[in-house]
Enzyme design. Structure first.
Site, PDB file in Angstrom:
ATOM      1  N   GLY A  11       0.960  -1.332  -0.094  1.00 54.41           N
ATOM      2  CA  GLY A  11       0.122  -0.072   0.093  1.00 54.41           C
ATOM      3  C   GLY A  11       0.759   1.282  -0.154  1.00 54.41           C
ATOM      4  N   ILE A  13       1.650   3.860   2.236  1.00 53.24           N
ATOM      5  CA  ILE A  13       2.691   4.122   3.388  1.00 53.24           C
ATOM      6  C   ILE A  13       3.453   2.610   3.722  1.00 53.24           C
ATOM      7  CG2 ILE A  13       2.639   4.647   5.840  1.00 53.24           C
ATOM      8  CD1 ILE A  13       0.200   6.076   5.452  1.00 53.24           C
ATOM      9  N   THR A 127      -7.116  11.011  14.142  1.00 53.30           N
ATOM     10  CA  THR A 127      -8.473  11.454  14.372  1.00 53.30           C
ATOM     11  C   THR A 127      -9.179  10.463  15.601  1.00 53.30           C
ATOM     12  OG1 THR A 127      -8.914   9.480  12.592  1.00 53.30           O
ATOM     13  CG2 THR A 127      -9.297  11.684  11.843  1.00 53.30           C
ATOM     14  N   TYR A 149     -14.337   4.386  11.527  1.00 51.03           N
ATOM     15  CA  TYR A 149     -12.829   4.401  11.244  1.00 51.03           C
ATOM     16  C   TYR A 149     -12.230   4.595  12.395  1.00 51.03           C
ATOM     17  CZ  TYR A 149      -8.329   5.666   9.809  1.00 51.03           C
ATOM     18  OH  TYR A 149      -7.050   5.924   9.846  1.00 51.03           O
ATOM     19  N   ASP A 295     -15.980  17.291   8.911  1.00 51.01           N
ATOM     20  CA  ASP A 295     -14.662  18.199   8.838  1.00 51.01           C
ATOM     21  C   ASP A 295     -14.607  19.019   9.993  1.00 51.01           C
ATOM     22  OD1 ASP A 295     -13.537  16.910   6.758  1.00 51.01           O
ATOM     23  OD2 ASP A 295     -13.805  18.455   5.254  1.00 51.01           O
TER      24      ASP A 295
HETATM   25  C1  WQD Z   1      -7.974  17.862   4.114  1.00 51.05           C
HETATM   26  C2  WQD Z   1      -8.332  19.203   3.960  1.00 51.05           C
HETATM   27  C3  WQD Z   1     -10.697  19.146   3.574  1.00 51.05           C
HETATM   28  C4  WQD Z   1     -10.715  17.098  -0.292  1.00 51.05           C
HETATM   29  C5  WQD Z   1      -8.551  12.128   6.470  1.00 51.05           C
HETATM   30  C6  WQD Z   1      -8.624  11.191   7.615  1.00 51.05           C
HETATM   31  C7  WQD Z   1      -7.606  10.955   8.549  1.00 51.05           C
HETATM   32  C8  WQD Z   1      -6.213  10.480   7.651  1.00 51.05           C
HETATM   33  C9  WQD Z   1      -6.054  11.530   6.497  1.00 51.05           C
HETATM   34  C10 WQD Z   1      -6.303   7.996   7.781  1.00 51.05           C
HETATM   35  C11 WQD Z   1      -9.764  19.204   4.945  1.00 51.05           C
HETATM   36  C12 WQD Z   1     -10.110  19.715   2.354  1.00 51.05           C
HETATM   37  C13 WQD Z   1     -10.429  17.662   0.870  1.00 51.05           C
HETATM   38  C14 WQD Z   1     -11.340  17.973  -1.246  1.00 51.05           C
HETATM   39  C15 WQD Z   1     -11.020  19.713   0.218  1.00 51.05           C
HETATM   40  N1  WQD Z   1      -6.771   9.463   7.127  1.00 51.05           N
HETATM   41  N2  WQD Z   1     -10.482  18.997   1.080  1.00 51.05           N
HETATM   42  N3  WQD Z   1     -11.406  19.286  -0.857  1.00 51.05           N
HETATM   43  O1  WQD Z   1     -10.181  14.835   6.289  1.00 51.05           O
HETATM   44  O2  WQD Z   1      -8.001  16.107   7.285  1.00 51.05           O
HETATM   45  O3  WQD Z   1      -8.266  13.368   7.188  1.00 51.05           O
HETATM   46  O4  WQD Z   1      -7.334  11.755   5.834  1.00 51.05           O
HETATM   47  O5  WQD Z   1      -5.624   8.005   8.702  1.00 51.05           O
HETATM   48  O6  WQD Z   1      -7.962   9.802   9.393  1.00 51.05           O
HETATM   49  O7  WQD Z   1     -10.094  11.777   8.547  1.00 51.05           O
HETATM   50  O8  WQD Z   1      -7.930  14.733   4.964  1.00 51.05           O
HETATM   51  O9  WQD Z   1      -7.352  15.295   2.928  1.00 51.05           O
HETATM   52  O10 WQD Z   1      -9.494  14.607   3.337  1.00 51.05           O
HETATM   53  O11 WQD Z   1      -8.892  16.637   3.949  1.00 51.05           O
HETATM   54  O12 WQD Z   1     -11.445  20.968   0.426  1.00 51.05           O
HETATM   55  O13 WQD Z   1     -11.757  17.206  -2.386  1.00 51.05           O
HETATM   56  O14 WQD Z   1      -8.894  19.308   2.749  1.00 51.05           O
HETATM   57  O15 WQD Z   1     -11.962  19.769   3.992  1.00 51.05           O
HETATM   58  O16 WQD Z   1      -9.872  20.705   5.302  1.00 51.05           O
HETATM   59  P1  WQD Z   1      -8.608  14.900   6.388  1.00 51.05           P
HETATM   60  P2  WQD Z   1      -8.532  15.303   3.745  1.00 51.05           P
END
Ligand code: WQD
Length: 335
Positions: A11, A13, A127, A149, A295
């Site tokens: 995968g 990572i 999270t 999750y 979010d």
């Molecule tokens: C980041 C920022 C969105 C997509 C998640 C999981 C966490 C970890 C990492 C596993 C936020 C904004 C995103 C888009 C946007 N995963 N965004 N448009 O939600 O912080 O974390 O991924 O371990 O557990 O919760 O990451 O990359 O989804 O979002 O504006 O199309 O980008 O609102 O502010 P997140 P993300």
């Protein structure tokens, strides 16, 4: 040096951690069911490390499969990546998330115990902290998982705690990731989601390659400097090196630890968009849409404990993440 089993080692990572473990002189074996990884990653890992890759195809839920793997190798430790990790998907499919993430992990731990292997590094997530009571998140922040999750990860962390209380032969490292991003310098491995990405950087990457028309910014009315969400993005190679330091801590110091792996610096959606435009040398289309359910405005790590306990330092910044991501996707898509 040790012999390490990587579950989910094909995968995003896991594959980067494979490269760093080999560079550190460890012997490494991969198991993966290839449900969220392409098989040609293995050939590219062989190319990067200039050595054949030992891989067994199978599932951590398959006791018989695990028994054959542990019978074939004398492992010093296991790093467990094999899990489902999409917050939104976990809300729709809680049962699948608990089966893979919790039952899969307990099945692995049972196989480890039967094989006399008692060192494990567990891939967790920031999270688990939920809505921040204070920032930066320290490891003693209240645990308040919101999604299935995040709850599945808390369940696994709690299992490890009780396991060690019951049998002190166990020693473990829990690593709570912030937001992994970027790709390997070789541009031979990186993030390659099968469908439309949930996460910000792989989505922007698909806009940059022309696979998607524009980014939707999920809200610009957050309580942050430019109104968009702020996160602690950490380069996947820094993250991988943190795993090497964690497993070495188990092997050489027998020292259990629960640590944040982040940089301590937060970047907004617009920061990321601008950095990616610089990396790909073209403007990227976006529109501002409504907030995404679940979010939060902002979160980032206090990285002090990982520095003190492992000597971990994230050395790569947002520009490195965007440059290496662009090199990877542009090679992958021939753009
Ligand atoms: C980041 C920022 C969105 C997509 C998640 C999981 C966490 C970890 C990492 C596993 C936020 C904004 C995103 C888009 C946007 N995963 N965004 N448009 O939600 O912080 O974390 O991924 O371990 O557990 O919760 O990451 O990359 O989804 O979002 O504006 O199309 O980008 O609102 O502010 P997140 P993300």
């Amino acid at each position: 040096m040790g012999k390490i089993l990587l579950t989910g080692g094909a995968g995003y990572i896991g594959s980067h951690t494979y490269v760093e473990l080999k560079a550190a002189g460890h012997e490494v074996v991969i198991i993966d069911n290839f449900s969220n990884a392409r098989k040609d990653v293995i050939d590219r890992l062989a190319q990067i490390t200039d050595s054949p890759v030992l891989v067994h195809e199978g599932d951590v839920l398959d006791k018989a499969f695990l028994a054959t793997v542990f019978a074939s190798h004398d492992f010093d430790a296991v790093i467990h990546f094999a899990a489902k990790k999409a917050v939104g998907e976990s809300v729709e499919k809680p049962l699948e998330y608990f089966e893979t993430n919790c039952t899969g992990f307990s099945t692995l731990l049972m196989a480890m115990k039967e094989a006399g292997v008692f060192r494990v590094v567990f891939s967790s997530t920031a999270t688990v902290y939920g809505e921040p009571l204070s920032l930066p998140y320290t490891e003693d922040h209240r645990i308040a998982p919101v999604s299935p999750y995040a709850q599945s990860k808390v369940t696994c962390e709690t299992l490890l705690k009780h396991l060690k209380e019951a049998d002190d032969r166990w020693t473990y490292g829990v690593l709570r990731y912030f937001n992994p991003a970027g790709a390997h310098d070789s541009a031979l491995i990186g993030e390659d989601p099968n469908d439309i990405p949930n996460n910000l950087m792989p989505y922007i990457a698909k806009v940059a390659t022309g696979e998607l028309p524009q980014l939707t910014v999920f809200g610009d009315d957050y309580n942050t400097p430019d109104g968009t969400g702020v996160r602690d993005y950490i380069h996947v190679v820094d993250l991988a090196q943190g795993h090497v330091q964690s497993v070495d801590k188990l092997i050489y110091d027998n020292s259990t630890h629960i640590l944040n792996l982040g940089t301590g610096t937060g970047y907004s959606v617009f920061d990321m968009l601008r950095a990616y435009e610089k990396a790909c040398q073209k403007p990227l289309a976006y529109t501002v849409g409504p907030r995404r359910a679940g979010d939060i405005d902002c979160f980032y790590a206090d990285p002090a404990s990982a520095r003190e306990i492992l000597g971990f330092e994230a050395r790569r910044g947002l520009d490195d993440m965007c440059r290496t991501s662009w090199n990877w996707v542009s090679r992958l898509r021939n753009v």
